[in-house]
Motif scaffolding. Structure first.
Motif, PDB file in Angstrom:
ATOM      1  N   LEU A  91       0.826  -1.204   0.000  1.00 28.37           N
ATOM      2  CA  LEU A  91       0.000   0.000   0.000  1.00 28.37           C
ATOM      3  C   LEU A  91       0.865   1.261   0.000  1.00 28.37           C
ATOM      4  O   LEU A  91       0.560   2.235  -0.688  1.00 28.37           O
ATOM      5  CB  LEU A  91      -0.936  -0.006   1.203  1.00 28.37           C
ATOM      6  N   ALA A  92       1.959   1.240   0.777  1.00 34.76           N
ATOM      7  CA  ALA A  92       2.827   2.415   0.828  1.00 34.76           C
ATOM      8  C   ALA A  92       3.463   2.700  -0.525  1.00 34.76           C
ATOM      9  O   ALA A  92       3.526   3.855  -0.969  1.00 34.76           O
ATOM     10  CB  ALA A  92       3.917   2.205   1.888  1.00 34.76           C
ATOM     11  N   ARG A  93       3.918   1.653  -1.203  1.00 32.30           N
ATOM     12  CA  ARG A  93       4.580   1.858  -2.499  1.00 32.30           C
ATOM     13  C   ARG A  93       3.580   2.241  -3.586  1.00 32.30           C
ATOM     14  O   ARG A  93       3.881   3.079  -4.439  1.00 32.30           O
ATOM     15  CB  ARG A  93       5.361   0.589  -2.871  1.00 32.30           C
ATOM     16  N   LEU A  94       2.391   1.667  -3.555  1.00 33.62           N
ATOM     17  CA  LEU A  94       1.367   2.087  -4.502  1.00 33.62           C
ATOM     18  C   LEU A  94       0.963   3.530  -4.246  1.00 33.62           C
ATOM     19  O   LEU A  94       0.716   4.295  -5.185  1.00 33.62           O
ATOM     20  CB  LEU A  94       0.149   1.169  -4.398  1.00 33.62           C
ATOM     21  N   ASN A  95       0.885   3.906  -2.986  1.00 30.66           N
ATOM     22  CA  ASN A  95       0.548   5.280  -2.624  1.00 30.66           C
ATOM     23  C   ASN A  95       1.551   6.256  -3.218  1.00 30.66           C
ATOM     24  O   ASN A  95       1.200   7.352  -3.658  1.00 30.66           O
ATOM     25  CB  ASN A  95       0.515   5.411  -1.102  1.00 30.66           C
ATOM     26  N   GLY A  96       2.826   5.845  -3.259  1.00 31.90           N
ATOM     27  CA  GLY A  96       3.862   6.699  -3.810  1.00 31.90           C
ATOM     28  C   GLY A  96       3.818   6.819  -5.323  1.00 31.90           C
ATOM     29  O   GLY A  96       4.413   7.733  -5.893  1.00 31.90           O
ATOM     30  N   ARG A  97       3.092   5.910  -5.984  1.00 27.69           N
ATOM     31  CA  ARG A  97       3.018   5.922  -7.453  1.00 27.69           C
ATOM     32  C   ARG A  97       1.812   6.676  -7.975  1.00 27.69           C
ATOM     33  O   ARG A  97       1.719   6.940  -9.172  1.00 27.69           O
ATOM     34  CB  ARG A  97       2.927   4.480  -7.984  1.00 27.69           C
ATOM     35  N   THR A  98       0.863   6.993  -7.106  1.00 28.69           N
ATOM     36  CA  THR A  98      -0.411   7.527  -7.572  1.00 28.69           C
ATOM     37  C   THR A  98      -0.668   8.930  -7.056  1.00 28.69           C
ATOM     38  O   THR A  98       0.035   9.445  -6.185  1.00 28.69           O
ATOM     39  CB  THR A  98      -1.570   6.626  -7.097  1.00 28.69           C
ATOM     40  N   SER A  99      -1.715   9.548  -7.564  1.00 32.00           N
ATOM     41  CA  SER A  99      -2.088  10.901  -7.144  1.00 32.00           C
ATOM     42  C   SER A  99      -2.730  10.917  -5.771  1.00 32.00           C
ATOM     43  O   SER A  99      -3.059  11.980  -5.253  1.00 32.00           O
ATOM     44  CB  SER A  99      -3.066  11.515  -8.154  1.00 32.00           C
ATOM     45  N   THR A 100      -2.937   9.741  -5.146  1.00 34.61           N
ATOM     46  CA  THR A 100      -3.509   9.715  -3.806  1.00 34.61           C
ATOM     47  C   THR A 100      -2.466  10.066  -2.760  1.00 34.61           C
ATOM     48  O   THR A 100      -2.777  10.209  -1.591  1.00 34.61           O
ATOM     49  CB  THR A 100      -4.063   8.314  -3.452  1.00 34.61           C
ATOM     50  N   ARG A 101      -1.234  10.178  -3.183  1.00 41.41           N
ATOM     51  CA  ARG A 101      -0.137  10.385  -2.247  1.00 41.41           C
ATOM     52  C   ARG A 101      -0.376  11.608  -1.376  1.00 41.41           C
ATOM     53  O   ARG A 101      -0.652  12.690  -1.862  1.00 41.41           O
ATOM     54  CB  ARG A 101       1.170  10.560  -3.011  1.00 41.41           C
ATOM     55  N   ARG A 102      -0.257  11.432  -0.092  1.00 42.39           N
ATOM     56  CA  ARG A 102      -0.447  12.516   0.851  1.00 42.39           C
ATOM     57  C   ARG A 102       0.895  12.847   1.503  1.00 42.39           C
ATOM     58  O   ARG A 102       1.403  12.065   2.299  1.00 42.39           O
ATOM     59  CB  ARG A 102      -1.458  12.124   1.926  1.00 42.39           C
ATOM     60  N   ARG A 103       1.430  13.964   1.152  1.00 44.77           N
ATOM     61  CA  ARG A 103       2.693  14.374   1.751  1.00 44.77           C
ATOM     62  C   ARG A 103       2.441  14.810   3.178  1.00 44.77           C
ATOM     63  O   ARG A 103       1.664  15.719   3.438  1.00 44.77           O
ATOM     64  CB  ARG A 103       3.315  15.530   0.968  1.00 44.77           C
ATOM     65  N   LEU A 104       3.070  14.142   4.111  1.00 47.75           N
ATOM     66  CA  LEU A 104       2.912  14.528   5.496  1.00 47.75           C
ATOM     67  C   LEU A 104       3.811  15.709   5.826  1.00 47.75           C
ATOM     68  O   LEU A 104       4.825  15.935   5.177  1.00 47.75           O
ATOM     69  CB  LEU A 104       3.270  13.346   6.413  1.00 47.75           C
ATOM     70  N   ARG A 105       3.426  16.444   6.817  1.00 43.07           N
ATOM     71  CA  ARG A 105       4.265  17.556   7.243  1.00 43.07           C
ATOM     72  C   ARG A 105       5.568  17.033   7.821  1.00 43.07           C
ATOM     73  O   ARG A 105       5.687  15.878   8.196  1.00 43.07           O
ATOM     74  CB  ARG A 105       3.533  18.394   8.297  1.00 43.07           C
TER      75      ARG A 105
END
Length: 223
Positions: A91-105
């Motif tokens: 899930l973490a790596r897919l999150n990094g590939r898609t526009s769903t990525r949420r950059r944390l502060r």
């Protein structure tokens, strides 16, 4: 991780193509180290209908003393760790590939205070940071100095973040690292996946004298 599922959401499917665990046996102690590898065939479909198919590898390094009485229980535990942590990393790596990525502060105060915390708490924090996808954490992680046990968890967090910026600094430290940190460095190179990263695996991993480091290098390169 930012993937809304259900009607109108993301569809994520994965099939295990291979799962492999190898242990190091020591007289009187039984199995004490496990190298795990899982290969997945992943299908990802966005709410807009765009689909993608990915072949992905996941690695885990697990330590447990079995006392020499049996191999089944620690082996099953190692496989369970590989499956559970692999699912988190997926899930973490897919999150990094898609526009769903949420950059944390940025992690306020983390680099100033974590040195005084118990290792168990530090390890939990590093685990969460590695799965966060926050590239803001990468410089702070690269600047930190830890002992071997804490540093291996730190390098694993960098592997999960998968930033191309980690390749050169980790490669420069490779020869000075302990074997578990070298193993996690090779995992990091695989997760980054660039030509520069794979060159590190080829030049340093295959030449490593440690068996598990050679094993993960060969798995990454398909040799």
């Amino acid at each position: 991780m930012g993937f809304a599922t259900g009607a109108g959401g993301w569809t994520i499917g994965a099939r295990i193509d291979e799962i492999y665990v190898e242990s190091l046996q020591m007289s009187g102690y039984g199995a004490i180290l496990f190298h795990g590898l899982m290969r997945l065939d992943v299908e990802l479909a966005s709410p807009g209908g765009r689909s993608e198919r990915l072949a992905m590898r996941f690695h885990n390094y697990y330590q447990q003393v079995s006392g020499g009485m049996n191999r089944k229980t620690p082996t099953e535990t190692a496989i369970t760790h590989l499956l559970m942590e692999g699912a988190q990393e997926l899930l973490a790596r897919l999150n990094g590939r898609t526009s769903t990525r949420r950059r944390l502060r940025a992690w306020p105060g983390w680099s100033r205070t974590s040195r005084r915390r118990a290792s168990a708490r530090l390890h939990r924090e590093l685990h969460a940071i590695g799965l966060s996808g926050s590239q803001d954490a990468v410089p702070a992680l690269l600047d930190r100095e830890e002992d071997e046990n804490d540093r291996s968890v730190l390098v694993n967090a960098l592997a999960r973040l998968g930033s191309p910026s980690i390749v050169r600094p980790l490669a420069e430290r490779y020869a000075a690292e302990d074997e578990d940190c070298r193993w996690y460095t090779l995992k990091a190179m695989d997760y980054v996946g660039s030509a520069e990263a794979l060159a590190v695996v080829r030049e340093k991993g295959l030449a490593d004298q440690e068996f598990f480091c050679q094993t993960i290098a060969k798995a990454i390169l398909g040799s």
